[in-house]
Design a protein around this motif. Structure first.
Motif, PDB file in Angstrom:
ATOM      1  N   CYS A 176     -58.914  13.707 -55.504  1.00  0.00           N
ATOM      2  CA  CYS A 176     -60.227  13.289 -55.752  1.00  0.00           C
ATOM      3  C   CYS A 176     -60.302  11.698 -56.076  1.00  0.00           C
ATOM      4  N   LEU A 177     -59.584  11.391 -56.809  1.00  0.00           N
ATOM      5  CA  LEU A 177     -59.246   9.841 -57.086  1.00  0.00           C
ATOM      6  C   LEU A 177     -58.825   8.853 -55.834  1.00  0.00           C
ATOM      7  N   GLY A 178     -57.843   9.354 -55.163  1.00  0.00           N
ATOM      8  CA  GLY A 178     -57.460   8.804 -54.020  1.00  0.00           C
ATOM      9  C   GLY A 178     -58.380   8.743 -53.114  1.00  0.00           C
ATOM     10  N   ILE A 179     -59.275   9.556 -52.754  1.00  0.00           N
ATOM     11  CA  ILE A 179     -60.157   9.565 -51.804  1.00  0.00           C
ATOM     12  C   ILE A 179     -61.354   8.608 -51.981  1.00  0.00           C
ATOM     13  N   ALA A 180     -61.617   8.635 -53.328  1.00  0.00           N
ATOM     14  CA  ALA A 180     -62.711   7.816 -53.941  1.00  0.00           C
ATOM     15  C   ALA A 180     -62.128   6.353 -53.637  1.00  0.00           C
ATOM     16  N   LEU A 181     -61.122   5.977 -53.955  1.00  0.00           N
ATOM     17  CA  LEU A 181     -60.529   4.704 -53.635  1.00  0.00           C
ATOM     18  C   LEU A 181     -60.606   4.293 -52.318  1.00  0.00           C
ATOM     19  N   GLN A 204     -54.958   2.161 -46.801  1.00  0.00           N
ATOM     20  CA  GLN A 204     -53.953   2.411 -48.013  1.00  0.00           C
ATOM     21  C   GLN A 204     -52.817   1.148 -48.157  1.00  0.00           C
ATOM     22  N   ILE A 205     -52.436   0.371 -47.239  1.00  0.00           N
ATOM     23  CA  ILE A 205     -51.278  -0.326 -47.181  1.00  0.00           C
ATOM     24  C   ILE A 205     -51.326  -1.435 -48.068  1.00  0.00           C
ATOM     25  N   ALA A 240     -52.415   5.505 -53.360  1.00  0.00           N
ATOM     26  CA  ALA A 240     -52.296   5.044 -51.984  1.00  0.00           C
ATOM     27  C   ALA A 240     -51.140   6.096 -51.396  1.00  0.00           C
ATOM     28  N   ALA A 241     -49.811   6.016 -52.109  1.00  0.00           N
ATOM     29  CA  ALA A 241     -48.726   6.748 -51.515  1.00  0.00           C
ATOM     30  C   ALA A 241     -49.200   8.278 -50.964  1.00  0.00           C
ATOM     31  N   VAL A 242     -50.150   9.041 -51.993  1.00  0.00           N
ATOM     32  CA  VAL A 242     -50.652  10.095 -51.524  1.00  0.00           C
ATOM     33  C   VAL A 242     -51.456  10.232 -50.392  1.00  0.00           C
ATOM     34  N   LEU A 243     -52.245   9.107 -50.345  1.00  0.00           N
ATOM     35  CA  LEU A 243     -53.002   9.034 -48.976  1.00  0.00           C
ATOM     36  C   LEU A 243     -52.347   8.602 -47.909  1.00  0.00           C
ATOM     37  N   LEU A 244     -51.243   7.784 -47.810  1.00  0.00           N
ATOM     38  CA  LEU A 244     -50.420   7.427 -47.011  1.00  0.00           C
ATOM     39  C   LEU A 244     -49.838   8.721 -46.330  1.00  0.00           C
TER      40      LEU A 244
END
Length: 515
Positions: free
Chosen positions: A23-28, A128-129, A361-365
């Motif tokens: 939830c936090l990563g996708i909002a970011l 995310q890089i 960012a690592a989660v989304l990468l």
């Protein structure tokens, strides 16, 4: 629903642990306030979970919408206008559900769908890089090149070369990726206790510990507040209400808002239907979820999100698979995970604000990599050009242009292959030789449409003079008028070429087509 608390509550806890960092990563990744991602998770769990007819599907903010959301917020110029579009998208989904349009997902080729997901995965990685490298001027870099579906933005990654890399963020990102990869190995999955903990959650917790270590022992690597999660601290219900964001009613008359709403409504519905089908396939009880009811539930959820400041939601296969694998038996687990998300914001915001953005960012990468694995490209290539070209064109269109144009390009190429197959499959041709001359036998396929007209004309033109041809339509259920006209014209022309024409079953088809 309450008869399976022993299975559903533990499953809901696991889904909560998976959903929180996402939830936090996708909002970011969407360029939206982080709090809006949590709101979407709460609404997806409680509201959609309650209204949904699915026993296993779990809804929340989806990686598949990040590209659209970031583009929309940038184009509309205001988050409250974007919320208006989310509300309208929900209303569109409610309408689709009431119109029983749940079958629309069946009309998108698998090659295009896989291309869409792979394209989104690549865009996720690109976006995310900068956060993974913790570049000091990340905000200026993102303002110059927001890393959405624009080739110039992709090429602008070379700005990282001249940026000052924050090695603390880079270390956190690499360690987080390493932990999540390790968590998928048999050494962890074979452990009854460790496998219950989601790798993403472990990575986030370890990243907090690493940053605390930096603070006390290696201050040059310490990740400061500006590169960590920023959620509002909520002290009560009135404080919670103060943090909610609301839509702008003027957006109802804005054509740009409507374009965004229609885009979100269509893509969110498609992703929901695909995830719903996938969730049903892994359900050990093989229950079938009603797609129209699901569209209605998603629509209500997105209308609520538009009203209180949440990101758009869809059914999400990552959460759903975690739900099923944790032993969930009813939708109570999805509702419980939404309640836990709400409690986490109310009770432990200080802990959440310790999470480095590099860890998210690592989660989304890793999510992006799983959507766009190299093995997927190899598999699609082996299936043949009719599958690979729409797949690859969709990806390329998404990266160079945008999501809808990419899907449109992929669909167009897919339709070309359908037309080519129809062109070839109009008939079966057989040539036999009797004592006097050659006999040409053309057997029409079960359905012969105007798309087959060209192929049939080509076949009839190749029949030599002074011969006999049998055109057999006895197996055909439908023959378009265009094709019947071609046959009639050929019969007239055949007299001049001394070709004997015999038709079988054609007259009956003519009668059926006229009625």
């Amino acid at each position: 629903m309450f008869g399976n608390l022993g299975a559903d509550l533990p499953a809901g806890l696991v889904v909560f642990l998976v959903a929180l960092p996402l939830c936090l990563g996708i909002a970011l990744s969407s360029g939206a306030p982080l709090f809006s991602g949590v709101i979407a998770g709460v609404v997806g769990g409680i509201v959609v979970g309650f209204l949904s007819g699915s026993h296993t599907s779990v809804s929340g903010p989806a990686a598949g919408l990040t590209v659209i959301v970031l583009n929309a917020i940038t184009d509309l110029g205001a988050f409250d206008l974007f919320l208006t579009a989310v509300f309208l998208a929900g209303a569109i989904q409610v309408g689709l559900g009431m119109a029983k349009a749940g079958v629309i997902g069946y009309y998108f080729p698998t090659s295009v769908i896989k291309g869409m997901l792979a394209g989104i995965g690549i865009i996720l990685i690109i976006k995310q890089i900068p956060y993974a490298f913790g570049v000091a001027d990340t905000r200026d870099l993102l303002e110059y090149a927001p890393f959405v579906n624009d080739l110039d933005a992709v090429m602008s990654l070379n700005l990282l070369v001249t940026s000052v890399i924050e090695y603390g963020s880079l270390i956190v990102a690499l360690v987080s990726i390493g932990i999540m990869l390790l968590w998928e190995k048999p050494v962890v999955q074979g452990n009854k206790i460790l496998k219950l903990l989601p790798g993403a959650l472990v990575a986030v917790l370890v990243s907090i510990g690493i940053n605390k270590f930096f603070k006390f022992f290696v201050q040059d690597l310490y990740i400061t507040t500006e590169d960590k999660v920023k959620l509002p601290e909520i002290s009560g219900f009135s404080s919670l209400v103060d943090q909610l964001m609301f839509l702008d009613p003027s957006g109802f008359l804005d054509s740009k808002v409507w374009v965004v709403a229609i885009t979100i409504g269509i893509i969110a519905s498609l992703e929901t239907l695909l995830s719903l089908e996938a969730a049903d396939k892994i359900d050990p009880y093989k229950r079938i979820s009603p797609p129209n009811k699901e569209l209605f539930a998603q629509g209500i959820g997105n209308m609520v999100n538009g009203l209180i400041g949440g990101l758009p939601v869809t059914a999400v296969i990552v959460r759903s698979s975690a739900n099923v694998s944790s032993g969930a038996k009813s939708k109570l687990s999805a509702i419980f995970h939404g309640l836990l998300l709400l409690l986490s914001v109310l009770i432990i915001p200080n802990l959440l604000n310790l999470i480095p953005l590099a860890s998210l960012a690592a989660v989304l990468l890793l999510v992006g990599y799983k959507l766009a694995k190299i093995s997927l490209f190899r598999t699609m290539y082996k299936l043949g050009w009719d599958q690979f070209l729409p797949f690859f064109a969709t990806i390329l269109g998404i990266i160079v242009f945008d999501l809808l144009k990419g899907i449109g390009i992929g669909m167009a190429i897919g339709v070309v292959y359908i037309l080519m197959r129809n062109y070839k499959n109009a008939y079966f041709y057989k040539e036999t030789t009797d004592s006097d001359s050659k006999l040409h036998h053309i057997v029409l396929s079960e359905e012969v449409s105007f798309l087959n007209k060209g192929a049939l004309i080509s076949a009839l033109n190749k029949i030599p003079v002074d011969s006999k041809v049998i055109i057999d339509g006895s197996n055909s259920k439908v023959i378009d008028y265009d094709v019947l006209e071609v046959i009639e014209n050929f019969k007239t022309n055949a007299l001049e070429r001394n070709i004997e024409v015999e038709t079988i079953g054609i007259q009956s088809v003519v009668i059926k087509s006229l009625h």
